[in-house]
Design a protein around this motif. Structure first.
Motif, PDB file in Angstrom:
ATOM      1  N   TYR A  53      11.670 -10.042   1.337  1.00  0.00           N
ATOM      2  CA  TYR A  53      10.245 -10.116   1.665  1.00  0.00           C
ATOM      3  C   TYR A  53       9.809 -11.578   1.810  1.00  0.00           C
ATOM      4  N   ALA A  54       8.869 -11.791   2.698  1.00  0.00           N
ATOM      5  CA  ALA A  54       8.244 -13.105   2.864  1.00  0.00           C
ATOM      6  C   ALA A  54       6.732 -12.894   2.944  1.00  0.00           C
ATOM      7  N   ARG A  55       6.027 -13.982   3.093  1.00  0.00           N
ATOM      8  CA  ARG A  55       4.565 -13.911   3.056  1.00  0.00           C
ATOM      9  C   ARG A  55       3.993 -12.945   4.099  1.00  0.00           C
ATOM     10  N   HIS A  56       4.683 -12.824   5.241  1.00  0.00           N
ATOM     11  CA  HIS A  56       4.120 -12.027   6.338  1.00  0.00           C
ATOM     12  C   HIS A  56       4.404 -10.530   6.199  1.00  0.00           C
ATOM     13  N   ASN A  57       5.277 -10.134   5.285  1.00  0.00           N
ATOM     14  CA  ASN A  57       5.642  -8.717   5.185  1.00  0.00           C
ATOM     15  C   ASN A  57       4.569  -7.901   4.481  1.00  0.00           C
ATOM     16  N   ARG A  58       4.147  -6.857   5.154  1.00  0.00           N
ATOM     17  CA  ARG A  58       3.313  -5.874   4.451  1.00  0.00           C
ATOM     18  C   ARG A  58       4.180  -5.149   3.423  1.00  0.00           C
ATOM     19  N   HIS A  59       3.534  -4.679   2.378  1.00  0.00           N
ATOM     20  CA  HIS A  59       4.244  -3.874   1.376  1.00  0.00           C
ATOM     21  C   HIS A  59       3.460  -2.592   1.148  1.00  0.00           C
ATOM     22  N   LEU A  60       4.178  -1.518   0.951  1.00  0.00           N
ATOM     23  CA  LEU A  60       3.521  -0.253   0.611  1.00  0.00           C
ATOM     24  C   LEU A  60       2.850  -0.386  -0.746  1.00  0.00           C
ATOM     25  N   ALA A  61       1.592  -0.005  -0.815  1.00  0.00           N
ATOM     26  CA  ALA A  61       0.839  -0.128  -2.072  1.00  0.00           C
ATOM     27  C   ALA A  61       0.977   1.114  -2.948  1.00  0.00           C
ATOM     28  N   TRP A  62       1.555   2.158  -2.396  1.00  0.00           N
ATOM     29  CA  TRP A  62       1.604   3.446  -3.089  1.00  0.00           C
ATOM     30  C   TRP A  62       0.232   3.761  -3.696  1.00  0.00           C
ATOM     31  N   SER A  63       0.151   4.086  -4.980  1.00  0.00           N
ATOM     32  CA  SER A  63      -1.119   4.591  -5.519  1.00  0.00           C
ATOM     33  C   SER A  63      -2.183   3.520  -5.749  1.00  0.00           C
ATOM     34  N   VAL A  64      -1.844   2.264  -5.521  1.00  0.00           N
ATOM     35  CA  VAL A  64      -2.920   1.262  -5.485  1.00  0.00           C
ATOM     36  C   VAL A  64      -3.885   1.621  -4.351  1.00  0.00           C
ATOM     37  N   SER A  65      -3.393   2.373  -3.370  1.00  0.00           N
ATOM     38  CA  SER A  65      -4.245   2.853  -2.275  1.00  0.00           C
ATOM     39  C   SER A  65      -5.462   3.596  -2.809  1.00  0.00           C
ATOM     40  N   LYS A  66      -5.301   4.240  -3.953  1.00  0.00           N
ATOM     41  CA  LYS A  66      -6.415   5.013  -4.508  1.00  0.00           C
ATOM     42  C   LYS A  66      -7.603   4.105  -4.834  1.00  0.00           C
ATOM     43  N   SER A  67      -7.320   2.894  -5.285  1.00  0.00           N
ATOM     44  CA  SER A  67      -8.421   1.973  -5.599  1.00  0.00           C
ATOM     45  C   SER A  67      -9.117   1.506  -4.316  1.00  0.00           C
ATOM     46  N   PHE A  68      -8.345   1.386  -3.232  1.00  0.00           N
ATOM     47  CA  PHE A  68      -8.974   1.106  -1.930  1.00  0.00           C
ATOM     48  C   PHE A  68      -9.915   2.243  -1.549  1.00  0.00           C
ATOM     49  N   LEU A  69      -9.439   3.462  -1.760  1.00  0.00           N
ATOM     50  CA  LEU A  69     -10.268   4.620  -1.418  1.00  0.00           C
ATOM     51  C   LEU A  69     -11.568   4.605  -2.214  1.00  0.00           C
ATOM     52  N   ASN A  70     -11.484   4.217  -3.470  1.00  0.00           N
ATOM     53  CA  ASN A  70     -12.702   4.092  -4.280  1.00  0.00           C
ATOM     54  C   ASN A  70     -13.713   3.191  -3.576  1.00  0.00           C
ATOM     55  N   ALA A  71     -13.228   2.042  -3.072  1.00  0.00           N
ATOM     56  CA  ALA A  71     -14.147   1.097  -2.425  1.00  0.00           C
ATOM     57  C   ALA A  71     -14.734   1.687  -1.144  1.00  0.00           C
ATOM     58  N   MET A  72     -13.903   2.404  -0.396  1.00  0.00           N
ATOM     59  CA  MET A  72     -14.390   2.997   0.856  1.00  0.00           C
ATOM     60  C   MET A  72     -15.447   4.061   0.578  1.00  0.00           C
TER      61      MET A  72
END
Lengths: 382, 96
Positions: free
Chosen positions: A87-106
């Motif tokens: 991995y390097a700075r430009h690589n996206r990474h799967l957030a798995w269930s951290v996605s749930k906290s994004f959903l909270n914000a949305m």
């Protein structure tokens, strides 16, 4: 439907005083196109390198600590950053269930725009069938819908796992419909049971509440674009529902932007992006987390105290359960994902920690990681 | 060949015995391999070798064929089960 009355003593003993922000903070640093850097060098940074990035076994055996990237932001500047394992700075990474906290914000932005409220029945916006009309938006945020669900992963028999059936099996075409078809196991709003199903159903409810004009774009319009997460991707099922349980991808630097949004109580660059008080309300123990079956689920999962799609560093006196991360202050909260994905937010230390990883076995000591990050912050001269 | 036949028999038996969900391990494996390999290659932008490691599951019966030009992944298992996933811009990968 009759709801259980919360144990006042239980809830009161769990609460920490976190005042809702009266207004967006002034005099703080905001990232522009990229983060400002103030890298801390020295023995603590070396110790962080050693602990976080030393593979203790053969990589192909998937043993030991397998960190892919770490970004630590203190007072709005990156003080530590490192990548490994391809991995390097430009690589996206799967957030798995951290996605749930994004959903909270949305959901928060959706509530702020008046599209829905946390007290709405989900049937006000989405048709899950009549059995689920007592489930509210808030119940889904609390993982307290009561929907029958087995949150098992690769260590459990695949055919018993609701989440594997949802992501890869018979539920993968229309995940929200699959969740709704599971039926109720408990009275809505009474029992906490961690469930990716609740989160996916919440995604569908939010999209329906927003209507077709926004349903496809809301992750970008509500969160990713305003905070400059240019790397963000968010996967959907074949029905077009965002997989709000699992499938946000971004670079660690962009994940840190999201942590920083939470750190600043939903403000970004001086603007109130999330409703005032949304983060404060989301980082209190959720109302469905109470004695009985909730505690059974909590003890089995071994996680931190659940907030609303965030995790809290609070004790549970009823269980003589100490804080999940004793090295960190009690106002710490986190988004947690499978295989070691984490965003820690520590308001009292003005810190955001992002770690991406591929930890296939327990062994990484989050407490040690937090200890090192707090030491780095202490060495960061004003 | 014998090992493959035994594995296929075991998986078929598992499918018959499924109590909760009507899936079998080989079907799940190809769908997992197609989707997660697609996401690893075209969203996370890692190498094929790294993505093979990232997406390895047990039983490791699925094999992926990658179409880089069209950003698609086709996965097969035991010559019978198959699944596809495709890249869809900012929405990452999705099953076909």
């Amino acid at each position: 439907m009759q709801r259980l009355v919360l144990s006042c003593c239980t809830v009161a003993s769990l609460l920490v005083a976190r005042e809702a922000a009266a207004a967006c903070p002034t005099g703080v640093t905001w990232p522009a196109a990229d983060w400002p850097e103030a890298l801390v060098r020295g023995p603590t940074a070396d110790a962080a390198d050693d602990y976080l990035f030393t593979l203790t076994g053969r990589d192909e055996d998937r043993k030991g600590i397998r960190t892919d990237g770490v970004v630590i932001v203190h007072r709005g500047r990156i003080v530590y950053e490192r990548y490994a394992r391809g991995y390097a700075r430009h690589n996206r990474h799967l957030a798995w269930s951290v996605s749930k906290s994004f959903l909270n914000a949305m959901v928060g932005v959706g509530v702020g725009r008046g599209a829905l409220t946390v007290d709405d029945s989900i049937c006000d916006h989405y048709d899950p069938g009549p059995e689920l009309c007592d489930v509210t938006v808030g119940d889904l945020l609390d993982w307290g819908s009561g929907i029958d669900w087995n949150e098992g992963y690769e260590d459990d028999p695949y055919y018993l796992s609701s989440v594997i059936a949802m992501l890869y099996g018979i539920g993968s075409g229309d995940m929200a419909a699959f969740v709704a078809s599971q039926g109720l196991a408990e009275t809505p709003g009474t029992v906490y049971r961690y469930s990716s199903g609740d989160s996916v159903l919440l995604s569908a409810v939010l999209a329906s509440a927003l209507g077709p004009g926004l349903a496809g774009d809301y992750p970008w319009e509500f969160v990713f674009d305003p905070i400059g997460m240019t790397s963000a991707m968010f996967e959907r099922d074949l029905a077009g529902t965002y997989v709000g349980s699992s499938y946000v991808y971004a670079t660690p630097r962009d994940l840190a932007r999201f942590g920083y949004l939470a750190l600043r109580e939903g403000c970004w660059a001086g603007e109130q992006l999330l409703p005032e008080g949304w983060i404060a309300a989301s980082t209190q123990p959720n109302p469905s987390f109470q004695v009985g079956e909730s505690y059974d689920h909590f003890l089995r999962d071994g996680d931190a105290v659940p907030g609303r799609h965030w995790w809290l560093n609070l004790p549970v006196p009823d269980l003589a359960h100490e804080r999940r991360w004793p090295a960190a202050p009690p106002d710490t909260f986190a988004g947690l994902g499978h295989w070691g994905q984490t965003i820690f937010v520590i308001p009292s230390a003005d810190l955001v920690l992002v770690r991406t990883a591929d930890d296939r076995e327990a062994g990484f000591d989050q407490n040690r990681y937090l200890e090192l990050a707090l030491a780095l912050a202490a060495e960061d001269s004003p | 060949m014998i090992r493959r036949a035994l594995l296929a028999s075991t998986l078929a038996l598992a499918a018959c015995n499924a109590e909760a969900y009507d899936n079998n391990d080989a079907e799940l494996a190809v769908r997992q391999k197609a989707k997660e390999m697609c996401s690893c290659l075209f969203v996370m932008e890692l190498s094929e070798q790294e993505c093979a490691a990232w997406t390895r599951v047990s039983p490791n019966v699925a094999r992926a064929t990658i179409d880089r030009e069209n950003k698609r992944v086709h996965a097969v298992a035991l010559g019978f089960w198959a699944a596809d996933a495709r890249f869809d811009g900012r929405h990452g990968c999705v099953h076909d």
